[in-house]
Design a protein around this motif. Sequence first.
Motif, mmCIF file in Angstrom:
data_model
loop_
_atom_site.group_PDB
_atom_site.id
_atom_site.type_symbol
_atom_site.label_atom_id
_atom_site.label_comp_id
_atom_site.label_asym_id
_atom_site.label_seq_id
_atom_site.Cartn_x
_atom_site.Cartn_y
_atom_site.Cartn_z
ATOM 1 N N HIS A 32 1.095 -1.227 0.111
ATOM 2 C CA HIS A 32 0.173 0.255 0.011
ATOM 3 C C HIS A 32 1.023 1.017 -0.049
ATOM 4 C CE1 HIS A 32 -2.255 3.157 2.057
ATOM 5 N NE2 HIS A 32 -3.632 2.666 0.545
ATOM 6 N N LEU A 33 0.823 2.317 -1.632
ATOM 7 C CA LEU A 33 1.630 3.411 -1.013
ATOM 8 C C LEU A 33 0.971 4.152 -0.737
ATOM 9 C CD1 LEU A 33 3.161 3.109 -5.006
ATOM 10 C CD2 LEU A 33 3.988 1.853 -2.459
ATOM 11 N N LYS A 34 1.903 5.453 -0.548
ATOM 12 C CA LYS A 34 1.760 6.613 -0.124
ATOM 13 C C LYS A 34 3.044 7.337 -0.662
ATOM 14 C CE LYS A 34 0.745 10.358 3.935
ATOM 15 N NZ LYS A 34 1.127 9.577 5.079
ATOM 16 N N VAL A 35 2.714 8.737 -1.121
ATOM 17 C CA VAL A 35 3.560 9.757 -1.955
ATOM 18 C C VAL A 35 3.479 10.507 -1.214
ATOM 19 C CG1 VAL A 35 4.213 10.620 -3.988
ATOM 20 C CG2 VAL A 35 3.010 8.545 -4.298
ATOM 21 N N CYS A 36 4.676 11.715 -0.900
ATOM 22 C CA CYS A 36 5.226 12.544 -0.601
ATOM 23 C C CYS A 36 5.926 13.176 -1.567
ATOM 24 C CB CYS A 36 5.121 12.573 0.879
ATOM 25 S SG CYS A 36 5.115 11.262 2.182
ATOM 26 N N ILE A 37 5.413 14.532 -1.549
ATOM 27 C CA ILE A 37 6.321 15.368 -3.177
ATOM 28 C C ILE A 37 6.820 16.777 -1.847
ATOM 29 C CG2 ILE A 37 6.660 16.801 -5.219
ATOM 30 C CD1 ILE A 37 4.309 14.587 -5.698
ATOM 31 N N GLY A 38 8.388 16.794 -2.347
ATOM 32 C CA GLY A 38 8.831 18.113 -1.382
ATOM 33 C C GLY A 38 10.007 18.648 -2.147
ATOM 34 N N THR A 39 10.508 19.735 -1.589
ATOM 35 C CA THR A 39 11.593 20.702 -2.907
ATOM 36 C C THR A 39 11.758 21.203 -1.512
ATOM 37 O OG1 THR A 39 10.102 21.235 -4.663
ATOM 38 C CG2 THR A 39 12.471 22.429 -4.169
ATOM 39 N N ASP A 40 13.514 21.576 -1.497
ATOM 40 C CA ASP A 40 15.008 21.445 -0.617
ATOM 41 C C ASP A 40 15.444 22.443 -1.298
ATOM 42 O OD1 ASP A 40 15.067 23.299 2.307
ATOM 43 O OD2 ASP A 40 16.683 21.330 2.292
ATOM 44 N N SER A 41 16.157 23.799 -0.300
ATOM 45 C CA SER A 41 17.061 24.629 -1.406
ATOM 46 C C SER A 41 18.059 24.912 0.315
ATOM 47 C CB SER A 41 16.675 25.887 -1.827
ATOM 48 O OG SER A 41 16.413 26.516 -1.345
ATOM 49 N N GLN A 42 19.253 25.136 -0.786
ATOM 50 C CA GLN A 42 20.569 25.806 -0.280
ATOM 51 C C GLN A 42 21.124 26.458 -1.023
ATOM 52 O OE1 GLN A 42 21.481 24.142 2.766
ATOM 53 N NE2 GLN A 42 22.643 25.636 3.070
ATOM 54 N N VAL A 43 21.318 27.452 -0.132
ATOM 55 C CA VAL A 43 22.311 28.737 -1.159
ATOM 56 C C VAL A 43 24.091 28.222 -0.708
ATOM 57 C CG1 VAL A 43 22.974 30.950 -1.116
ATOM 58 C CG2 VAL A 43 20.457 30.332 -0.334
ATOM 59 N N LYS A 44 24.418 28.749 -1.778
ATOM 60 C CA LYS A 44 25.911 28.297 -1.501
ATOM 61 C C LYS A 44 27.344 29.224 -2.633
ATOM 62 C CE LYS A 44 24.791 23.262 -1.982
ATOM 63 N NZ LYS A 44 25.079 21.801 -2.520
ATOM 64 N N GLY A 45 27.312 29.958 -2.043
ATOM 65 C CA GLY A 45 28.002 31.260 -2.850
ATOM 66 C C GLY A 45 26.821 32.048 -3.387
ATOM 67 N N ALA A 46 26.613 32.307 -4.734
ATOM 68 C CA ALA A 46 25.854 32.936 -5.647
ATOM 69 C C ALA A 46 24.565 31.959 -5.921
ATOM 70 C CB ALA A 46 27.000 33.623 -7.078
ATOM 71 N N GLU A 47 24.992 30.568 -5.212
ATOM 72 C CA GLU A 47 23.911 29.847 -6.542
ATOM 73 C C GLU A 47 23.275 29.530 -6.060
ATOM 74 O OE1 GLU A 47 26.298 26.871 -10.064
ATOM 75 O OE2 GLU A 47 26.595 26.638 -8.079
ATOM 76 N N THR A 48 22.085 28.851 -5.975
ATOM 77 C CA THR A 48 21.191 28.192 -4.913
ATOM 78 C C THR A 48 20.399 27.376 -5.996
ATOM 79 O OG1 THR A 48 19.817 30.546 -4.485
ATOM 80 C CG2 THR A 48 18.475 28.626 -4.431
ATOM 81 N N LYS A 142 7.098 21.741 8.645
ATOM 82 C CA LYS A 142 7.767 20.741 9.834
ATOM 83 C C LYS A 142 7.446 21.120 10.916
ATOM 84 C CE LYS A 142 12.554 22.424 8.077
ATOM 85 N NZ LYS A 142 13.761 23.538 8.324
ATOM 86 N N PRO A 143 7.820 20.345 11.953
ATOM 87 C CA PRO A 143 8.213 19.226 11.650
ATOM 88 C C PRO A 143 7.866 17.618 10.679
ATOM 89 C CG PRO A 143 7.034 18.773 14.030
ATOM 90 C CD PRO A 143 6.247 19.782 13.216
ATOM 91 N N GLU A 144 6.604 17.299 10.143
ATOM 92 C CA GLU A 144 5.936 16.564 9.807
ATOM 93 C C GLU A 144 6.290 16.550 7.803
ATOM 94 O OE1 GLU A 144 3.477 18.638 11.453
ATOM 95 O OE2 GLU A 144 3.951 16.806 13.235
ATOM 96 N N ALA A 145 7.082 17.253 8.075
ATOM 97 C CA ALA A 145 7.073 17.060 6.143
ATOM 98 C C ALA A 145 8.729 17.177 5.805
ATOM 99 C CB ALA A 145 7.765 19.032 6.287
ATOM 100 N N PHE A 146 8.756 15.624 6.164
ATOM 101 C CA PHE A 146 9.941 14.765 5.989
ATOM 102 C C PHE A 146 11.104 14.562 4.794
ATOM 103 C CE2 PHE A 146 6.737 12.018 5.536
ATOM 104 C CZ PHE A 146 7.224 11.301 5.026
#
Length: 157
Positions: A32-48, A142-146
């Motif tokens: 039995h499946l459940k799907v969770c979709i999420g995005t995170d980002s990190q700023v590294k110098g001039a790039e995200t 957060k904190p449920e948004a794993f």
Amino acid sequence: MLWRRFNGEHIHLPIKEEVKEAIIRETKKGFHLKVCIGTDSQVKGAETEFATVIVFLREGHGGFMFIHNEKTTKQYSIKERMLVEVAKSIEIAYELCDLFTAFDVDMEVHADINTNPHFKSNEALREAMGYILGMGFAFKAKPEAFASSSCANKVVN
């Protein structure tokens, strides 16, 4: 859009076809499946760098995920970056939602936004929640948004 598995293996099919095959394969195995979709980002110098993940949970039997990365030199405020993360997740959720409906798979959109007002990301909480719920998707912060705060976070860090 280039997608890959957690082990680095590239996905050659369009993501919608790959997700459909995964749903069919896993449900045939009795999961039995459940799907969770999420995005995170990190700023590294001039790039995200942004990482969007589609996490498949096999109820009681672990899971797996598909990953998409992209980088930009555009500069964002913290609120703007949080809302771009949400927009990227919604874009994928919207592309795939008819599959989840057809195969009766529960889906949530996870936002890497803290519900605690002492954190800067909280500035975007109300808009993000309205955006996700307004699109008709289940929402977790957060904190449920794993999917965003753990899975996608591992990819960008």
